[in-house]
Design an enzyme around this catalytic site. Structure first.
Site, PDB file in Angstrom:
ATOM      1  N   SER A 137       0.875  -1.184   0.000  1.00  0.00           N
ATOM      2  CA  SER A 137       0.000   0.000   0.000  1.00  0.00           C
ATOM      3  C   SER A 137       0.901   1.219   0.000  1.00  0.00           C
ATOM      4  O   SER A 137       2.069   1.131   0.411  1.00  0.00           O
ATOM      5  CB  SER A 137      -0.847   0.015   1.275  1.00  0.00           C
ATOM      6  OG  SER A 137      -1.532   1.247   1.406  1.00  0.00           O
ATOM      7  N   TYR A 150      -2.451  -0.925  10.367  1.00  0.00           N
ATOM      8  CA  TYR A 150      -2.413  -1.223   8.927  1.00  0.00           C
ATOM      9  C   TYR A 150      -1.080  -0.773   8.321  1.00  0.00           C
ATOM     10  O   TYR A 150      -0.414  -1.550   7.638  1.00  0.00           O
ATOM     11  CB  TYR A 150      -3.583  -0.523   8.216  1.00  0.00           C
ATOM     12  CG  TYR A 150      -3.655  -0.785   6.724  1.00  0.00           C
ATOM     13  CD1 TYR A 150      -4.014  -2.034   6.229  1.00  0.00           C
ATOM     14  CD2 TYR A 150      -3.363   0.218   5.814  1.00  0.00           C
ATOM     15  CE1 TYR A 150      -4.086  -2.268   4.857  1.00  0.00           C
ATOM     16  CE2 TYR A 150      -3.432  -0.013   4.448  1.00  0.00           C
ATOM     17  CZ  TYR A 150      -3.797  -1.257   3.971  1.00  0.00           C
ATOM     18  OH  TYR A 150      -3.864  -1.482   2.612  1.00  0.00           O
TER      19      TYR A 150
END
Ligand code: NAP
Length: 277
Positions: A137, A150
């Site tokens: 990401s 995350y």
């Protein structure tokens, strides 16, 4: 019969995994996708009678992974490309979010991916070829408050990808960490784990962030089909990159971060180098 390359993609029920599977099938590749239910399995195999295969696997079922990979190698053929796509976002302030939620985030996004890599490597190593793509990401390069677990998991996967790439390059195996910006998948919708709010001190800073993410769901800039085509370009390349950003938002934010990092390093350079000798 398998034609083109054989891709093993985790999490093909929606989002990037589904889009990549469909574009790969369109390009003439064979895709084995992992799903988490019999219904999702039927849905996926209906994409192609001859080239779409599905296996039920939760990537945190660590003891099952080696067997599933060996069975695919035996019954479908040599896995040319592993795409570690399965993952989800945890949203919550660190102080409010139990450690069990961090463990779950790392089990899926990090340990699951590494377990998959460990299962395919003996086969790829024996053949002296293979390509592993890890979907990380932009949150594996930059950070945002409220998705701390995350970002931690994606930073971990970025680091693991880059380091692993150096270990396996001499064996003919490439590793690419693919870092998307914001895309229109189920990530910020049904897939996101949101820890309930409990500490009022974070209301002012975090409530607007949570609201904005909820409101943006479905309206993100990135198109997962175009991301799939970009990933296929990397898969087709004779020299795939170690890092691939997807989306102009990712490029802008990561570049700004690198500039800020360099500025801070320079500001503190005298202190940094004062420790030598
Ligand atoms: P998505 O549409 O929610 O897809 C996630 C996929 O992962 C689903 O197929 C889901 O299966 C599967 N999955 C989740 N947990 C799993 C587990 N424990 N075992 C096996 N499969 C599991 O979201 P997405 O955006 O395409 O997510 C794919 C990857 O992209 C993730 O790693 C995510 O972190 C990353 N990413 C997304 C964005 C974005 O903006 N969309 C940006 C950067 C990175 P089920 O259907 O069974 O739940």
């Amino acid at each position: 019969m398998a034609t083109g390359k054989i891709l093993l993609i985790t999490g093909v029920s929606s989002g990037f995994g589904r889009a990549l599977a469909q574009e790969a099938l369109r390009a003439g590749h064979t895709v084995v996708g992992t799903v988490r239910s019999e219904a999702a399995m039927r849905d996926f195999t209906s994409l192609s009678e001859t080239h779409a295969f599905a296996r039920v696997l939760d990537v945190t079922d660590f003891d099952a992974i080696d067997g599933v990979v060996a069975e695919i190698e035996a019954n479908i053929g040599p896995i040319d490309v592993l795409v570690n796509n399965a993952g989800y976002g945890h949203e919550g302030i660190l102080e409010e979010s139990p450690l069990s939620e961090m463990r779950r985030q790392f089990d899926v996004n990090v340990f699951g991916a590494v377990a998959m890599i460990k299962a395919v490597l003996p086969f790829m190593r024996a053949r002296r070829r293979g390509h592993i793509l890890n979907i990380t990401s932009m949150g594996g390069h930059i950070t945002m408050p409220g998705i701390t677990y995350y970002c931690g998991s994606k930073f971990a996967l970025e680091g693991i990808s880059e380091s692993l790439g150096k270990e396996v390059a001499p064996l003919g195996i490439s590793v690419t960490a693919v870092a998307p910006g914001s895309f229109r998948t189920d990530w910020a919708g049904r897939s996101m784990a949101r820890t309930p709010r409990s500490i009022a001190d974070y209301d002012a800073s975090f409530d607007p962030v949570r609201r904005a993410r909820e409101e943006k769901n479905g309206k993100q800039l990135g198109d997962p089909v175009k991301a799939a085509r970009a990933m296929l370009t990397a898969i087709d390349s004779a020299h795939p990159p170690a890092h691939l950003l997807l989306g102009s938002d990712a490029l802008k934010l990561v570049r700004e971060h690198l500039t800020a990092l360099e500025y801070e390093f320079s500001q503190w350079e005298p202190v940094t180098v004062s420790t030598d000798g």
